[in-house]
Enzyme design. Structure first.
Site: not given
Ligand SMILES: [Zn+2]
Length: 279
Positions: A187, A177, A106
């Site tokens: 994303d 993603h 992330e």
């Molecule tokens: Zn994601």
């Protein structure tokens, strides 16, 4: 340079700030031969700290292995031999549920922005400075939108992490993603130099060449990053002289100093060498 020891990131040189804050949102170890995939995300959150806090909250029902902050600092939430919950409903090349196969990274980034008469705002109502807005069309969408720019530190640290992961595990692919959940996710989005990361980590570059054999960048070159910051001085601390140069921009390299090149277009400034190729 980042390395992996006992399924955790370490930086023996101590240049990159790495902390470990364990999440309870996990599902046990990967079987042998896995993980073989890295999935890149943006947090859509307001800070790496707050995103890491949320991903450690049992109520989030979500997690990831790493959160990469804007200064390139890294918070690791689970060892890499343990499955985390970052991919959700997903499929890729005949496999479903990519949490079973992948490492989730992330990146602290607000993602898609909201346009107002006076500029762009995050979905949590924070104004984003124009130089940090990337106007681009997501590959899955039909219109351009504003996206928060990733920092050069984030891009560089994520590349180092992916190289270390590839050394430690049989990583065969890096995906977004948005690749594995295209009906519901955007994303890391068009502000992230995905293609460049994939090429540099999975195909490799001439890292083994001694410095004197590095290609001489002087003269005509082209930008190969999706977005390349142009700065008043060499170094990521220096102020940006304009919005980022976009991929394909032709520049004239006037001089190079270490890992930085002074380039001229209609504007001039310093850019990181690694995102230039001679033409
Ligand atoms: Zn994601």
């Amino acid at each position: 340079m980042i390395a992996i020891e006992d399924h955790k990131l370490v930086d023996p040189e101590g240049k990159i700030k790495i902390s470990f804050e364990e999440t309870p949102n996990i599902s046990g170890p990967f079987p042998n031969g896995l993980p073989d995939t890295v999935v890149i995300h943006y947090t859509a959150g307001s800070s790496a700290k707050s995103s890491a806090g949320w991903l450690r909250n049992p109520q989030a029902n979500a997690s990831a292995h790493l959160v990469v902050g804007k200064a390139g600092e890294v918070i690791q939430l689970a060892p890499f031999n343990i499955k985390t919950w970052h991919a959700g409903r997903s499929s890729w090349k005949g496999r479903v549920g990519l949490n079973q196969y992948s490492i989730g990274i992330e990146i602290d980034n607000a993602g898609v922005l909201v346009q107002s008469p006076d500029g762009y705002y995050t979905h949590f109502s924070k104004k984003v400075e124009p130089q940090n807005v990337v106007i681009a069309k997501h590959k899955l969408d039909s219109t351009e939108k504003g996206w928060e720019a990733y920092t050069q530190q984030q891009i560089e640290v994520v590349e180092q992490i992916c190289l270390a992961l590839k050394q430690a595990y049989p990583i065969a692919e890096i995906v977004g993603h948005d690749d594995i959940a295209p009906s519901r996710k955007r994303d890391p989005g068009p502000a992230f130099p995905m293609l460049s990361l994939q090429n540099r980590v999975m195909i490799g570059r001439n890292e083994d060449l001694p410095d004197e054999e590095e290609p001489n960048l002087l003269g005509d070159a082209v930008v190969v990053a999706e977005n390349l910051n142009i700065r008043s001085n060499p170094g990521t601390e220096a102020s940006k002289v304009s919005g980022p140069l976009t991929k394909g921009t032709k520049v004239k390299v006037e001089k190079t100093v270490g890992e930085w090149s002074y380039v001229k277009i209609d504007i001039e400034g310093w850019v990181s060498n690694q995102w230039l190729r001679n033409v």
